[in-house]
Design a protein around this motif. Structure first.
Motif, mmCIF file in Angstrom:
data_model
loop_
_atom_site.group_PDB
_atom_site.id
_atom_site.type_symbol
_atom_site.label_atom_id
_atom_site.label_comp_id
_atom_site.label_asym_id
_atom_site.label_seq_id
_atom_site.Cartn_x
_atom_site.Cartn_y
_atom_site.Cartn_z
ATOM 1 N N GLY A 16 -0.130 13.679 2.529
ATOM 2 C CA GLY A 16 -1.496 13.725 2.020
ATOM 3 C C GLY A 16 -2.096 12.340 1.885
ATOM 4 N N ILE A 17 -1.314 11.403 1.431
ATOM 5 C CA ILE A 17 -1.806 10.027 1.269
ATOM 6 C C ILE A 17 -2.122 9.425 2.631
ATOM 7 C CG2 ILE A 17 -1.130 7.699 0.556
ATOM 8 C CD1 ILE A 17 0.371 9.024 -1.784
ATOM 9 N N ARG A 18 -1.258 9.653 3.597
ATOM 10 C CA ARG A 18 -1.511 9.122 4.942
ATOM 11 C C ARG A 18 -2.793 9.708 5.540
ATOM 12 N NH1 ARG A 18 3.834 10.316 5.851
ATOM 13 N NH2 ARG A 18 5.137 8.599 5.259
ATOM 14 N N ARG A 19 -3.087 10.959 5.223
ATOM 15 C CA ARG A 19 -4.318 11.594 5.725
ATOM 16 C C ARG A 19 -5.551 11.112 4.968
ATOM 17 N NH1 ARG A 19 -1.237 16.281 4.983
ATOM 18 N NH2 ARG A 19 -2.618 16.843 3.279
ATOM 19 N N GLY A 20 -5.326 10.355 3.879
ATOM 20 C CA GLY A 20 -6.459 9.862 3.100
ATOM 21 C C GLY A 20 -6.855 10.803 1.977
ATOM 22 N N ASP A 21 -6.011 11.757 1.654
ATOM 23 C CA ASP A 21 -6.288 12.711 0.583
ATOM 24 C C ASP A 21 -6.035 12.036 -0.762
ATOM 25 O OD1 ASP A 21 -6.588 14.842 -1.106
ATOM 26 O OD2 ASP A 21 -4.923 16.025 -0.290
ATOM 27 N N ALA A 22 -7.104 11.670 -1.453
ATOM 28 C CA ALA A 22 -6.987 10.967 -2.726
ATOM 29 C C ALA A 22 -6.376 11.841 -3.815
ATOM 30 C CB ALA A 22 -8.356 10.469 -3.178
ATOM 31 N N SER A 23 -6.440 13.147 -3.658
ATOM 32 C CA SER A 23 -5.916 14.042 -4.692
ATOM 33 C C SER A 23 -4.458 14.427 -4.442
ATOM 34 C CB SER A 23 -6.786 15.302 -4.773
ATOM 35 O OG SER A 23 -6.702 16.020 -3.548
ATOM 36 N N ALA A 24 -3.813 13.808 -3.464
ATOM 37 C CA ALA A 24 -2.426 14.168 -3.139
ATOM 38 C C ALA A 24 -1.490 13.937 -4.324
ATOM 39 C CB ALA A 24 -1.941 13.377 -1.929
ATOM 40 N N LYS A 62 0.861 -1.184 0.000
ATOM 41 C CA LYS A 62 0.000 0.000 0.000
ATOM 42 C C LYS A 62 0.890 1.224 0.000
ATOM 43 C CE LYS A 62 -3.621 -2.329 2.579
ATOM 44 N NZ LYS A 62 -4.330 -2.366 3.858
ATOM 45 N N LEU A 63 0.504 2.200 -0.759
ATOM 46 C CA LEU A 63 1.301 3.407 -0.869
ATOM 47 C C LEU A 63 1.452 4.110 0.469
ATOM 48 C CD1 LEU A 63 2.850 5.001 -2.947
ATOM 49 C CD2 LEU A 63 0.787 6.278 -3.469
ATOM 50 N N GLU A 64 0.436 4.002 1.287
ATOM 51 C CA GLU A 64 0.529 4.683 2.584
ATOM 52 C C GLU A 64 1.510 3.982 3.530
ATOM 53 O OE1 GLU A 64 -3.332 2.299 2.452
ATOM 54 O OE2 GLU A 64 -2.508 3.912 1.270
#
Length: 150
Positions: free
Chosen positions: A109-117, A84-86
């Protein structure tokens, strides 16, 4: 003038000579055809030998393939565990400073769940980032499920 029997003899010789010439030409054609047949026979024998050799190689390859399939079955499933990328962490200082900030922003951003990161940079910037990460060896570790069982 030539007597009549002599003229008939000359005509017969000329006809006989013409028939002999035709017969000789026919024999030459037959000889060429026989040479071609002999050549084809030799070529066919050569092809038969090559076919026999290929069949031997194919048989040994089938045996080797069977052995490898047996070994693979003994090893069990070896599908790699998806990463997983996170879960990817980048050690500090592993990327060039120009890319470090961008990589940090994207991973946060990815760790926060921001899909647009990942959309915060261009395709070219993403390529540069991935190349730098690969060069830094960030993606070179293998997970335990990808290593074969002894």
């Amino acid at each position: 003038s030539v007597p009549a029997p002599a003229a008939a003899l000359d005509a017969a010789e000329a006809g006989s000579e013409e028939r002999l010439s035709e017969r000789l030409e026919t024999l030459r054609r037959d000889q060429q055809a026989l040479y071609k047949i002999i050549h084809l026979k030799d070529e066919l024998q050569s092809l038969q030998k090559a076919k026999d050799q290929l069949q031997l190689v194919a048989g040994s390859l089938q045996e080797e393939n069977s052995e490898l399939l047996s070994q693979l079955e003994e090893l069990g499933p070896t599908t790699p565990k998806p990463v997983k990328l996170e879960d990817v962490t980048m050690p500090a200082g592993s990327l060039p400073s120009a890319l470090e900030g961008r990589a940090s922003d994207i991973s946060s951003g990815i760790r926060r769940g921001d899909a647009s990161a990942l959309e915060s940079c261009s395709d070219e910037q993403r390529r540069e980032l991935i190349v730098a990460m690969l060069q830094a060896g960030i993606f070179t570790a293998t997970s335990p499920s990808t290593t074969p069982k002894p």
